[in-house]
Design a protein around this motif. Structure first.
Motif, mmCIF file in Angstrom:
data_model
loop_
_atom_site.group_PDB
_atom_site.id
_atom_site.type_symbol
_atom_site.label_atom_id
_atom_site.label_comp_id
_atom_site.label_asym_id
_atom_site.label_seq_id
_atom_site.Cartn_x
_atom_site.Cartn_y
_atom_site.Cartn_z
ATOM 1 N N THR A 32 37.993 58.872 57.530
ATOM 2 C CA THR A 32 38.624 59.144 56.241
ATOM 3 C C THR A 32 40.139 59.102 56.296
ATOM 4 O O THR A 32 40.758 59.519 57.277
ATOM 5 N N ASP A 33 40.686 58.581 55.228
ATOM 6 C CA ASP A 33 42.119 58.619 54.974
ATOM 7 C C ASP A 33 42.537 60.089 54.811
ATOM 8 O O ASP A 33 41.700 60.959 54.532
ATOM 9 N N LEU A 34 43.812 60.373 54.989
ATOM 10 C CA LEU A 34 44.326 61.742 54.803
ATOM 11 C C LEU A 34 44.971 61.926 53.419
ATOM 12 O O LEU A 34 44.450 62.659 52.577
ATOM 13 N N ASP A 35 46.109 61.238 53.213
ATOM 14 C CA ASP A 35 46.946 61.513 52.039
ATOM 15 C C ASP A 35 46.292 61.085 50.734
ATOM 16 O O ASP A 35 45.906 59.932 50.573
ATOM 17 N N ASN A 36 46.183 62.035 49.832
ATOM 18 C CA ASN A 36 45.577 61.847 48.511
ATOM 19 C C ASN A 36 44.065 61.597 48.557
ATOM 20 O O ASN A 36 43.457 61.309 47.538
ATOM 21 N N THR A 37 43.502 61.705 49.765
ATOM 22 C CA THR A 37 42.038 61.647 49.888
ATOM 23 C C THR A 37 41.527 63.034 50.280
ATOM 24 O O THR A 37 40.718 63.620 49.569
ATOM 25 N N LEU A 38 42.072 63.597 51.391
ATOM 26 C CA LEU A 38 41.684 64.958 51.805
ATOM 27 C C LEU A 38 42.669 65.993 51.271
ATOM 28 O O LEU A 38 42.282 67.111 50.915
ATOM 29 N N GLY A 116 38.566 56.414 51.331
ATOM 30 C CA GLY A 116 40.002 56.471 51.043
ATOM 31 C C GLY A 116 40.300 56.217 49.588
ATOM 32 O O GLY A 116 39.403 55.852 48.812
ATOM 33 N N ASP A 117 41.568 56.417 49.219
ATOM 34 C CA ASP A 117 41.962 56.334 47.809
ATOM 35 C C ASP A 117 42.681 55.033 47.457
ATOM 36 O O ASP A 117 43.092 54.862 46.322
ATOM 37 N N GLN A 118 42.840 54.135 48.434
ATOM 38 C CA GLN A 118 43.589 52.907 48.131
ATOM 39 C C GLN A 118 42.801 51.641 48.472
ATOM 40 O O GLN A 118 42.349 51.468 49.598
ATOM 41 N N THR A 121 44.740 49.452 51.274
ATOM 42 C CA THR A 121 44.794 49.890 52.679
ATOM 43 C C THR A 121 43.384 50.264 53.150
ATOM 44 O O THR A 121 42.806 49.576 53.978
ATOM 45 N N ASP A 122 42.827 51.327 52.572
ATOM 46 C CA ASP A 122 41.556 51.866 53.065
ATOM 47 C C ASP A 122 40.385 50.890 52.890
ATOM 48 O O ASP A 122 39.616 50.650 53.816
ATOM 49 N N ILE A 123 40.244 50.364 51.682
ATOM 50 C CA ILE A 123 39.080 49.515 51.400
ATOM 51 C C ILE A 123 39.239 48.149 52.065
ATOM 52 O O ILE A 123 38.292 47.628 52.676
HETATM 53 MG MG LIG Z 1 45.736 57.740 50.797
#
Ligand SMILES: [Mg+2]
Length: 171
Positions: A32-38, A116-118, A121-123
């Protein structure tokens, strides 16, 4: 080309991700992503809700590993109290961070999901690594300065995604 940005699933937030859902899809590990995800990007504080969610995952045998593009210091200080392993400076959308996690933790890519939320980057990183993904909505509406340009491009990508995949739906 837009298929590279397509998440496998879309959830409103991480709390909608349950052990039952993961088990039904044979997922054993959440990257998992950190920022704005967790945690919101501009705080170091985790919530009771996050701690509870991590405990539920742990009790169900689901491993959670943070994969963040942020610095060691940011990630380390944000999740210090959570006892979660992490990879910082992961260089998403490149596949290095996810590949490193798969190798270091001896994971089966078919049983791994990237959350993730982006899209950019994440996807994209999950698709570049051949693992399934869950897109979540960002925890707060604001973004770090280096995320803002991504959000503008994301907007254009969404139009194409919805055109190409009309059944994409938030759960
Ligand atoms: Mg993020």
């Amino acid at each position: 080309m837009f298929s590279k940005f397509k998440p496998t699933w879309m959830f409103n937030n991480i709390y909608a991700i349950t052990p039952e859902f993961l088990k039904a899809n044979k997922i054993t590990t959440i990257l998992t992503d950190l920022d704005n995800t967790l945690i919101p990007w501009d705080t170091k504080k985790s919530t009771h809700q996050l701690k509870n969610w991590l405990t539920v995952m742990h009790n169900n045998g689901i491993q959670v590993i943070v994969i963040s593009n942020n610095s060691f210091n940011r990630v380390n200080s944000a999740i210090a109290s959570l006892n979660v392993p992490f990879i910082s400076r992961a260089l998403k959308p490149l596949n290095f961070g996810i590949k490193r996690a798969i190798k270091n933790y001896n994971l089966n890519p078919n049983q791994v999901i990237m959350v993730g939320d982006q899209l950019m980057t994440d996807i994209l990183a999950s698709n570049n690594s051949g693992v399934k993904s869950i897109l979540v909505k960002p925890l707060v509406a604001s973004d770090a300065w280096n995320t803002k340009p991504n959000r503008m491009i994301e907007h254009a990508i969404w139009k194409q995604l919805y055109k190409k995949y009309p059944d994409l739906k938030w759960r």
